[in-house]
Design a protein around this motif. Sequence first.
Motif, PDB file in Angstrom:
ATOM      1  N   ALA A 196       0.831  -1.215   0.000  1.00 34.05           N
ATOM      2  CA  ALA A 196       0.000   0.000   0.000  1.00 34.05           C
ATOM      3  C   ALA A 196       0.858   1.255   0.000  1.00 34.05           C
ATOM      4  O   ALA A 196       0.588   2.218  -0.737  1.00 34.05           O
ATOM      5  CB  ALA A 196      -0.930  -0.019   1.211  1.00 34.05           C
ATOM      6  N   ARG A 197       1.909   1.256   0.816  1.00 32.62           N
ATOM      7  CA  ARG A 197       2.756   2.449   0.909  1.00 32.62           C
ATOM      8  C   ARG A 197       3.573   2.677  -0.363  1.00 32.62           C
ATOM      9  O   ARG A 197       4.028   3.791  -0.620  1.00 32.62           O
ATOM     10  CB  ARG A 197       3.666   2.342   2.139  1.00 32.62           C
ATOM     11  CG  ARG A 197       2.899   2.507   3.459  1.00 32.62           C
ATOM     12  CD  ARG A 197       3.853   2.737   4.618  1.00 32.62           C
ATOM     13  NE  ARG A 197       4.630   1.552   4.926  1.00 32.62           N
ATOM     14  CZ  ARG A 197       4.281   0.643   5.837  1.00 32.62           C
ATOM     15  NH1 ARG A 197       3.152   0.777   6.510  1.00 32.62           N
ATOM     16  NH2 ARG A 197       5.046  -0.409   6.073  1.00 32.62           N
ATOM     17  N   ASN A 198       3.746   1.640  -1.170  1.00 33.87           N
ATOM     18  CA  ASN A 198       4.430   1.814  -2.450  1.00 33.87           C
ATOM     19  C   ASN A 198       3.554   2.520  -3.481  1.00 33.87           C
ATOM     20  O   ASN A 198       4.038   2.931  -4.534  1.00 33.87           O
ATOM     21  CB  ASN A 198       4.871   0.458  -3.016  1.00 33.87           C
ATOM     22  CG  ASN A 198       6.031  -0.139  -2.236  1.00 33.87           C
ATOM     23  OD1 ASN A 198       6.727   0.560  -1.513  1.00 33.87           O
ATOM     24  ND2 ASN A 198       6.238  -1.437  -2.388  1.00 33.87           N
ATOM     25  N   PHE A 199       2.270   2.648  -3.174  1.00 28.79           N
ATOM     26  CA  PHE A 199       1.335   3.286  -4.098  1.00 28.79           C
ATOM     27  C   PHE A 199       0.630   4.483  -3.465  1.00 28.79           C
ATOM     28  O   PHE A 199      -0.503   4.826  -3.821  1.00 28.79           O
ATOM     29  CB  PHE A 199       0.323   2.249  -4.602  1.00 28.79           C
ATOM     30  CG  PHE A 199       0.948   1.219  -5.496  1.00 28.79           C
ATOM     31  CD1 PHE A 199       0.974   1.385  -6.864  1.00 28.79           C
ATOM     32  CD2 PHE A 199       1.574   0.105  -4.954  1.00 28.79           C
ATOM     33  CE1 PHE A 199       1.579   0.443  -7.688  1.00 28.79           C
ATOM     34  CE2 PHE A 199       2.182  -0.847  -5.770  1.00 28.79           C
ATOM     35  CZ  PHE A 199       2.191  -0.668  -7.144  1.00 28.79           C
ATOM     36  N   GLY A 200       1.313   5.098  -2.508  1.00 26.20           N
ATOM     37  CA  GLY A 200       0.827   6.353  -1.957  1.00 26.20           C
ATOM     38  C   GLY A 200      -0.264   6.233  -0.917  1.00 26.20           C
ATOM     39  O   GLY A 200      -0.896   7.237  -0.568  1.00 26.20           O
ATOM     40  N   LEU A 201      -0.505   5.026  -0.404  1.00 29.00           N
ATOM     41  CA  LEU A 201      -1.535   4.841   0.608  1.00 29.00           C
ATOM     42  C   LEU A 201      -0.905   4.719   1.985  1.00 29.00           C
ATOM     43  O   LEU A 201       0.167   4.133   2.138  1.00 29.00           O
ATOM     44  CB  LEU A 201      -2.362   3.583   0.312  1.00 29.00           C
ATOM     45  CG  LEU A 201      -3.062   3.535  -1.065  1.00 29.00           C
ATOM     46  CD1 LEU A 201      -3.786   2.208  -1.225  1.00 29.00           C
ATOM     47  CD2 LEU A 201      -4.023   4.697  -1.223  1.00 29.00           C
ATOM     48  N   ALA A 202      -1.580   5.242   2.989  1.00 26.47           N
ATOM     49  CA  ALA A 202      -1.055   5.172   4.353  1.00 26.47           C
ATOM     50  C   ALA A 202      -1.246   3.785   4.949  1.00 26.47           C
ATOM     51  O   ALA A 202      -0.477   3.364   5.825  1.00 26.47           O
ATOM     52  CB  ALA A 202      -1.741   6.216   5.227  1.00 26.47           C
ATOM     53  N   ALA A 203      -2.262   3.062   4.502  1.00 25.40           N
ATOM     54  CA  ALA A 203      -2.546   1.715   5.019  1.00 25.40           C
ATOM     55  C   ALA A 203      -3.215   0.909   3.922  1.00 25.40           C
ATOM     56  O   ALA A 203      -3.767   1.475   2.962  1.00 25.40           O
ATOM     57  CB  ALA A 203      -3.449   1.796   6.249  1.00 25.40           C
ATOM     58  N   GLU A 204      -3.188  -0.420   4.066  1.00 22.19           N
ATOM     59  CA  GLU A 204      -3.840  -1.256   3.075  1.00 22.19           C
ATOM     60  C   GLU A 204      -5.348  -1.064   3.137  1.00 22.19           C
ATOM     61  O   GLU A 204      -5.919  -0.867   4.220  1.00 22.19           O
ATOM     62  CB  GLU A 204      -3.506  -2.729   3.308  1.00 22.19           C
ATOM     63  CG  GLU A 204      -4.042  -3.305   4.600  1.00 22.19           C
ATOM     64  CD  GLU A 204      -3.737  -4.796   4.741  1.00 22.19           C
ATOM     65  OE1 GLU A 204      -3.856  -5.520   3.748  1.00 22.19           O
ATOM     66  OE2 GLU A 204      -3.389  -5.212   5.851  1.00 22.19           O
ATOM     67  N   PRO A 205      -6.039  -1.108   2.001  1.00 22.49           N
ATOM     68  CA  PRO A 205      -7.501  -1.046   2.023  1.00 22.49           C
ATOM     69  C   PRO A 205      -8.081  -2.228   2.787  1.00 22.49           C
ATOM     70  O   PRO A 205      -7.458  -3.293   2.877  1.00 22.49           O
ATOM     71  CB  PRO A 205      -7.883  -1.100   0.537  1.00 22.49           C
ATOM     72  CG  PRO A 205      -6.651  -0.659  -0.191  1.00 22.49           C
ATOM     73  CD  PRO A 205      -5.501  -1.148   0.641  1.00 22.49           C
ATOM     74  N   ALA A 206      -9.270  -2.059   3.327  1.00 22.68           N
ATOM     75  CA  ALA A 206      -9.931  -3.130   4.064  1.00 22.68           C
ATOM     76  C   ALA A 206     -10.179  -4.328   3.155  1.00 22.68           C
ATOM     77  O   ALA A 206     -10.312  -4.192   1.932  1.00 22.68           O
ATOM     78  CB  ALA A 206     -11.253  -2.635   4.636  1.00 22.68           C
ATOM     79  N   HIS A 207     -10.239  -5.508   3.756  1.00 23.77           N
ATOM     80  CA  HIS A 207     -10.388  -6.761   3.021  1.00 23.77           C
ATOM     81  C   HIS A 207     -11.604  -6.714   2.097  1.00 23.77           C
ATOM     82  O   HIS A 207     -11.505  -7.034   0.896  1.00 23.77           O
ATOM     83  CB  HIS A 207     -10.519  -7.905   4.031  1.00 23.77           C
ATOM     84  CG  HIS A 207     -10.409  -9.277   3.436  1.00 23.77           C
ATOM     85  ND1 HIS A 207     -11.503  -9.969   2.975  1.00 23.77           N
ATOM     86  CD2 HIS A 207      -9.340 -10.094   3.234  1.00 23.77           C
ATOM     87  CE1 HIS A 207     -11.105 -11.153   2.526  1.00 23.77           C
ATOM     88  NE2 HIS A 207      -9.813 -11.252   2.667  1.00 23.77           N
ATOM     89  N   ALA A 208     -12.759  -6.318   2.620  1.00 26.83           N
ATOM     90  CA  ALA A 208     -13.982  -6.286   1.809  1.00 26.83           C
ATOM     91  C   ALA A 208     -13.859  -5.279   0.668  1.00 26.83           C
ATOM     92  O   ALA A 208     -14.334  -5.530  -0.446  1.00 26.83           O
ATOM     93  CB  ALA A 208     -15.180  -5.964   2.686  1.00 26.83           C
ATOM     94  N   GLU A 209     -13.208  -4.142   0.924  1.00 24.24           N
ATOM     95  CA  GLU A 209     -13.037  -3.135  -0.120  1.00 24.24           C
ATOM     96  C   GLU A 209     -12.125  -3.659  -1.230  1.00 24.24           C
ATOM     97  O   GLU A 209     -12.363  -3.401  -2.421  1.00 24.24           O
ATOM     98  CB  GLU A 209     -12.466  -1.847   0.465  1.00 24.24           C
ATOM     99  CG  GLU A 209     -12.309  -0.737  -0.571  1.00 24.24           C
ATOM    100  CD  GLU A 209     -11.677   0.519  -0.005  1.00 24.24           C
ATOM    101  OE1 GLU A 209     -11.367   1.421  -0.816  1.00 24.24           O
ATOM    102  OE2 GLU A 209     -11.482   0.601   1.215  1.00 24.24           O
ATOM    103  N   ARG A 210     -11.083  -4.400  -0.870  1.00 26.64           N
ATOM    104  CA  ARG A 210     -10.190  -4.947  -1.892  1.00 26.64           C
ATOM    105  C   ARG A 210     -10.954  -5.882  -2.829  1.00 26.64           C
ATOM    106  O   ARG A 210     -10.738  -5.885  -4.044  1.00 26.64           O
ATOM    107  CB  ARG A 210      -9.011  -5.689  -1.247  1.00 26.64           C
ATOM    108  CG  ARG A 210      -8.091  -4.805  -0.422  1.00 26.64           C
ATOM    109  CD  ARG A 210      -6.709  -5.417  -0.259  1.00 26.64           C
ATOM    110  NE  ARG A 210      -6.710  -6.764   0.248  1.00 26.64           N
ATOM    111  CZ  ARG A 210      -6.717  -7.108   1.531  1.00 26.64           C
ATOM    112  NH1 ARG A 210      -6.770  -6.166   2.468  1.00 26.64           N
ATOM    113  NH2 ARG A 210      -6.674  -8.377   1.905  1.00 26.64           N
TER     114      ARG A 210
END
Length: 451
Positions: free
Chosen positions: A133-147
């Motif tokens: 996630a941090r390699n793509f500008g996100l502070a945290a991984e998206p939630a499981h259901a959202e992924r």
Amino acid sequence: MTTRQLHLNAFLMTTGHHEASWRLPESDPYAHVSLAHYVHLARTAERGTFDSLFLADGPQLWGSVAQRPAGALEPLTLLTALATATEHIGLIATASTSYNSPYNLARKFASLDIISGGRAGWNIVTTAGEEAARNFGLAAEPAHAERYARASEFLDVALKLWDSWEDDAIVADKARGVWGDDTKIHPPRHQGTYFSVEGALNVPRSPQGYPLLVQAGSSEDGKAFAARYAEAVFTAQQTIEDAQAFYADLKARTAQTGRDPDHIKVLPGIVPVIGSTEAEALANERVLEDHIVYTHGVDRLERLLQLEPGTLELDALLPADLPPESAIEGAKSRYTLIVELARRERLTVRQLVGRLGGGRGHLTFAGTPEQVADAIETWFTHGAADGFNIMPAVLPSGLDLFVDHVVPILRGRGLLRAEYGGGPRQTLRERYGLPRPANQHVTSRRESALV
């Protein structure tokens, strides 16, 4: 003799699936970036009449580079090279729906399918972990259901893109000066929650229509996604009872979506450690375990279990107060498998790290070629598998041993083809017993004409 045939997939990973395989005297610690290494493996698997080979991938550097050969060649690039070095074997690449765009990825897979003559497959993953996630500008991984919600829309868009050219869109009429038929190009014009994709793909429809769709998640969200889309499922099961339950559940879910359950193939992973005798196989397994650096394994286990560093003690059991699967946003099904394995067999952290060192939760089996073949046949004939993801502990020697000694036994029992059928033009989809998907626009036009 059964007429049902095993589907075998060669899961290729650097020097082998065992984390200590690179430390053996015969191993090449630079094999992970050697095209010659992968060409040898691909041709060996093809000699064993495997349906396909598979490359895992993720958009991050996995763990500490101190542990094992780290980094990997980009799989679609590598498989394009392997397509020119092989004739029959399917070529399956992992690619993430979380950190790609549908247009670019659909184009890449269509290109691989064209270059290989219809042998491409896509292992669809949603990618867990904050490192990616941090390699793509996100502070945290998206939630499981959202992924998984994003993955569903991603697949819907990709299917529209692969169908944006009808099969006969290319006219190539030199006399009239007409190369293509614009009425047979169908831009998706997709506007959704996660993606906005306007134009048609800039690659014609490929030999398979679209690549074989493979999925590897075994959580509730993962199984629902697989039932809707997947044509092959890579799964990790430790016991035949768990494998039978997963198999029956996934086939039933697939039928409930209106799909033919025979059109989804369940392939558990198995890590074979082969010896001429059982004692020799067990000795080979102990050599690998003796080369494990346990601090690396403990660090990795703490990350997977979402524990603070220093929580686990090597010669103690796992803590009793681990969080439930519902609290895990990463690899839910793998978390549960590992915790249940440790609890069921009362493994210490040291023992658990040793068990995970070979297959990261996949079944590890040490034995003679006959014993390996027996295990595969038992699972295959007792409702636990349609085939197997073969994950040699050491490469290339483990794949050589499997092809030279286990494959002849499986062929002798009528479980595996002796040669590829259909000539070099047989597609991966045909080899899996799957129909070529009709273009949705042609199907829609025919249905309208019948009204």
